[in-house]
Design a protein around this motif. Structure first.
Motif, PDB file in Angstrom:
ATOM      1  N   PHE A 115      -9.494 -15.993 -28.776  1.00  0.00           N
ATOM      2  CA  PHE A 115      -8.882 -17.101 -28.035  1.00  0.00           C
ATOM      3  C   PHE A 115      -8.011 -18.001 -28.905  1.00  0.00           C
ATOM      4  CE2 PHE A 115      -9.125 -21.532 -26.544  1.00  0.00           C
ATOM      5  CZ  PHE A 115      -8.470 -21.398 -25.328  1.00  0.00           C
ATOM      6  N   ASP A 116      -8.552 -18.501 -30.024  1.00  0.00           N
ATOM      7  CA  ASP A 116      -7.789 -19.415 -30.878  1.00  0.00           C
ATOM      8  C   ASP A 116      -6.509 -18.754 -31.384  1.00  0.00           C
ATOM      9  OD1 ASP A 116      -9.752 -21.253 -30.487  1.00  0.00           O
ATOM     10  OD2 ASP A 116     -10.416 -21.359 -32.571  1.00  0.00           O
ATOM     11  N   ASP A 117      -6.621 -17.481 -31.772  1.00  0.00           N
ATOM     12  CA  ASP A 117      -5.449 -16.760 -32.272  1.00  0.00           C
ATOM     13  C   ASP A 117      -4.434 -16.531 -31.158  1.00  0.00           C
ATOM     14  OD1 ASP A 117      -6.560 -16.578 -34.850  1.00  0.00           O
ATOM     15  OD2 ASP A 117      -7.692 -14.792 -34.284  1.00  0.00           O
ATOM     16  N   GLU A 118      -4.921 -16.252 -29.957  1.00  0.00           N
ATOM     17  CA  GLU A 118      -4.019 -16.075 -28.813  1.00  0.00           C
ATOM     18  C   GLU A 118      -3.236 -17.357 -28.531  1.00  0.00           C
ATOM     19  OE1 GLU A 118      -4.148 -15.240 -23.979  1.00  0.00           O
ATOM     20  OE2 GLU A 118      -6.007 -15.360 -25.128  1.00  0.00           O
ATOM     21  N   MET A 119      -3.933 -18.488 -28.539  1.00  0.00           N
ATOM     22  CA  MET A 119      -3.273 -19.767 -28.252  1.00  0.00           C
ATOM     23  C   MET A 119      -2.229 -20.094 -29.326  1.00  0.00           C
ATOM     24  SD  MET A 119      -4.498 -20.838 -25.364  1.00  0.00           S
ATOM     25  CE  MET A 119      -4.465 -19.082 -24.927  1.00  0.00           C
ATOM     26  N   LEU A 120      -2.574 -19.836 -30.575  1.00  0.00           N
ATOM     27  CA  LEU A 120      -1.644 -20.102 -31.672  1.00  0.00           C
ATOM     28  C   LEU A 120      -0.410 -19.209 -31.566  1.00  0.00           C
ATOM     29  CD1 LEU A 120      -1.125 -21.711 -34.236  1.00  0.00           C
ATOM     30  CD2 LEU A 120      -2.420 -19.988 -35.513  1.00  0.00           C
ATOM     31  N   ALA A 121      -0.643 -17.938 -31.254  1.00  0.00           N
ATOM     32  CA  ALA A 121       0.482 -17.012 -31.117  1.00  0.00           C
ATOM     33  C   ALA A 121       1.381 -17.406 -29.947  1.00  0.00           C
ATOM     34  CB  ALA A 121      -0.032 -15.586 -30.936  1.00  0.00           C
ATOM     35  N   LYS A 122       0.789 -17.794 -28.824  1.00  0.00           N
ATOM     36  CA  LYS A 122       1.582 -18.185 -27.660  1.00  0.00           C
ATOM     37  C   LYS A 122       2.374 -19.460 -27.923  1.00  0.00           C
ATOM     38  CE  LYS A 122      -0.856 -15.974 -23.821  1.00  0.00           C
ATOM     39  NZ  LYS A 122      -1.643 -16.183 -22.580  1.00  0.00           N
ATOM     40  N   SER A 123       1.789 -20.384 -28.668  1.00  0.00           N
ATOM     41  CA  SER A 123       2.524 -21.618 -28.977  1.00  0.00           C
ATOM     42  C   SER A 123       3.743 -21.317 -29.844  1.00  0.00           C
ATOM     43  CB  SER A 123       1.609 -22.639 -29.653  1.00  0.00           C
ATOM     44  OG  SER A 123       1.209 -22.209 -30.935  1.00  0.00           O
ATOM     45  N   TYR A 149      -5.972 -25.634 -24.529  1.00  0.00           N
ATOM     46  CA  TYR A 149      -6.095 -25.725 -25.985  1.00  0.00           C
ATOM     47  C   TYR A 149      -5.200 -26.846 -26.492  1.00  0.00           C
ATOM     48  CZ  TYR A 149      -6.349 -23.646 -30.740  1.00  0.00           C
ATOM     49  OH  TYR A 149      -6.579 -23.395 -32.069  1.00  0.00           O
ATOM     50  N   LYS A 150      -5.783 -27.948 -26.917  1.00  0.00           N
ATOM     51  CA  LYS A 150      -5.001 -29.112 -27.345  1.00  0.00           C
ATOM     52  C   LYS A 150      -5.101 -29.285 -28.861  1.00  0.00           C
ATOM     53  CE  LYS A 150      -5.493 -31.627 -22.960  1.00  0.00           C
ATOM     54  NZ  LYS A 150      -5.940 -30.452 -22.196  1.00  0.00           N
ATOM     55  N   THR A 151      -3.953 -29.280 -29.503  1.00  0.00           N
ATOM     56  CA  THR A 151      -3.894 -29.527 -30.944  1.00  0.00           C
ATOM     57  C   THR A 151      -2.707 -30.441 -31.224  1.00  0.00           C
ATOM     58  OG1 THR A 151      -2.388 -27.706 -31.492  1.00  0.00           O
ATOM     59  CG2 THR A 151      -4.757 -27.188 -31.418  1.00  0.00           C
ATOM     60  N   THR A 152      -2.684 -31.012 -32.410  1.00  0.00           N
ATOM     61  CA  THR A 152      -1.577 -31.877 -32.807  1.00  0.00           C
ATOM     62  C   THR A 152      -0.247 -31.125 -32.753  1.00  0.00           C
ATOM     63  OG1 THR A 152      -2.942 -33.310 -34.190  1.00  0.00           O
ATOM     64  CG2 THR A 152      -0.611 -33.168 -34.758  1.00  0.00           C
ATOM     65  N   THR A 153      -0.247 -29.881 -33.231  1.00  0.00           N
ATOM     66  CA  THR A 153       0.989 -29.094 -33.244  1.00  0.00           C
ATOM     67  C   THR A 153       1.526 -28.877 -31.839  1.00  0.00           C
ATOM     68  OG1 THR A 153       0.323 -27.976 -35.287  1.00  0.00           O
ATOM     69  CG2 THR A 153       2.008 -26.901 -33.953  1.00  0.00           C
ATOM     70  N   ILE A 154       0.640 -28.560 -30.905  1.00  0.00           N
ATOM     71  CA  ILE A 154       1.082 -28.318 -29.534  1.00  0.00           C
ATOM     72  C   ILE A 154       1.565 -29.607 -28.885  1.00  0.00           C
ATOM     73  CG2 ILE A 154       0.344 -27.551 -27.234  1.00  0.00           C
ATOM     74  CD1 ILE A 154      -1.528 -25.573 -28.775  1.00  0.00           C
ATOM     75  N   TYR A 155       0.876 -30.709 -29.144  1.00  0.00           N
ATOM     76  CA  TYR A 155       1.357 -32.005 -28.650  1.00  0.00           C
ATOM     77  C   TYR A 155       2.776 -32.263 -29.171  1.00  0.00           C
ATOM     78  CZ  TYR A 155      -2.609 -34.309 -26.291  1.00  0.00           C
ATOM     79  OH  TYR A 155      -3.573 -34.702 -25.394  1.00  0.00           O
ATOM     80  N   GLY A 156       3.006 -31.970 -30.430  1.00  0.00           N
ATOM     81  CA  GLY A 156       4.316 -32.212 -31.023  1.00  0.00           C
ATOM     82  C   GLY A 156       5.397 -31.329 -30.434  1.00  0.00           C
ATOM     83  N   SER A 157       5.123 -30.048 -30.315  1.00  0.00           N
ATOM     84  CA  SER A 157       6.124 -29.108 -29.788  1.00  0.00           C
ATOM     85  C   SER A 157       6.441 -29.384 -28.328  1.00  0.00           C
ATOM     86  CB  SER A 157       5.619 -27.661 -29.941  1.00  0.00           C
ATOM     87  OG  SER A 157       5.455 -27.328 -31.298  1.00  0.00           O
ATOM     88  N   LEU A 158       5.398 -29.532 -27.515  1.00  0.00           N
ATOM     89  CA  LEU A 158       5.614 -29.752 -26.086  1.00  0.00           C
ATOM     90  C   LEU A 158       6.259 -31.118 -25.837  1.00  0.00           C
ATOM     91  CD1 LEU A 158       5.402 -28.823 -23.201  1.00  0.00           C
ATOM     92  CD2 LEU A 158       2.982 -29.494 -23.189  1.00  0.00           C
ATOM     93  N   GLY A 159       5.868 -32.117 -26.589  1.00  0.00           N
ATOM     94  CA  GLY A 159       6.470 -33.442 -26.431  1.00  0.00           C
ATOM     95  C   GLY A 159       7.967 -33.419 -26.650  1.00  0.00           C
ATOM     96  N   TYR A 160       8.407 -32.650 -27.656  1.00  0.00           N
ATOM     97  CA  TYR A 160       9.842 -32.570 -27.926  1.00  0.00           C
ATOM     98  C   TYR A 160      10.563 -31.769 -26.838  1.00  0.00           C
ATOM     99  CZ  TYR A 160      14.335 -31.630 -29.954  1.00  0.00           C
ATOM    100  OH  TYR A 160      15.700 -31.535 -30.142  1.00  0.00           O
TER     101      TYR A 160
END
Length: 279
Positions: A115-123, A149-160
């Protein structure tokens, strides 16, 4: 799962030690030969991890090409760990090799990773879509990831990317949530300040950018975006100073502004300064 892990531990570590002890009891030379062969095999079997370490070391030294080559070797072994594969795909994307990055991520995701690897790859795949011009697809994919799956990186990418889509009120709501989640991350702080700038709330934008500058960000967008806010507030000297700082940092394929953008803005600001007679 535990039984599989125990079996792997037995086969990889305990069994070789047991064989070595038995051989040593009968013939110390045979035991030594076995130890040398086992070490050689272990190094060969774990070469992808060694290549990945070398890739990280090269990247840390600023040698991108050598880093890329080490990660390519790690990936080519067919035994690279998921994080190594995703890191390689990201590195390819960061330096403009979009199709190669996409192919690696698609292949990785086709194998139903954890799961974690899937979410990272999709992001990371979402960033590929963005750079291929499919902003809607990128946002949709990141929103799918974010729902689970909420992480700082995803918040940053999606926010932009939400800012890029143009619904600034929706983007602001998200970027405020991101700021509550992690107000020390420079990308999140930059997104919120830029969001306020685009909404015309210049005082709020400047206040947040001053917080960001205290963190000494190491990417050009922070200084460029701050410069835009300062320009809008009529602070041409300070805007020019920050634009020039932006040129001290590396521009990559994932940078949201180009060196040319910054250089053109510097010329524009210098022209404004000369025309106004500002000192």
């Amino acid at each position: 799962m535990k039984s599989n892990a125990l079996m792997k531990f037995f086969l990889k570590f305990l069994l070789p030690v047991l064989i070595f002890v038995i051989l040593f009891f009968f013939n110390s030379y045979a035991a030594l030969a076995f130890a040398v062969l086992y070490i050689a095999y272990s190094l060969y079997d774990g070469r992808s991890a060694i290549f990945a370490i070398m890739g990280n070391v090269s990247y840390g030294k600023g040698d991108v090409q050598k880093s890329m080559e080490w990660f390519r070797k790690a990936y080519a072994t067919g035994k690279a760990q998921p994080k190594t594969i995703i890191s390689y795909a990201y590195l390819l994307l960061k330096y403009g090799k979009v199709n190669e990055s996409e192919a690696i991520l698609d292949k990785f995701l086709s194998k139903s990773p954890a799961f974690d690897d899937e979410m990272l790859a999709k992001s990371n795949l979402a960033l590929v879509l963005w750079k291929k011009g499919n902003l809607d697809g990128a946002v949709d994919l990141l929103e799918e990831v974010f729902s689970k799956y909420k992480t700082t990186t995803i918040y940053g990418s999606l926010g932009y990317l939400l800012i890029l889509k143009g619904d600034l009120e929706k983007a602001l709501a998200f970027n405020l949530e991101a700021y509550d989640y992690n107000n020390s991350n420079s990308v999140i702080v930059d997104n919120l300040a830029q969001n306020y700038y685009l909404l015309g709330e210049l005082d709020k934008s400047e206040e947040i950018y001053e917080k960001l500058m205290s963190q000494n960000p190491t990417y050009p967008e922070a200084y460029y975006n701050y410069g835009l806010t300062l320009e809008a507030k009529g602070k041409i000297d300070k805007a020019l100073e920050n634009m020039e700082k932006a040129l001290n940092f590396q521009f990559t394929f994932l940078s949201t502004v180009s060196r040319e953008d910054v250089e053109n803005k510097i010329k524009e600001l210098k022209s404004k300064k000369n025309n106004s007679g500002e000192q």
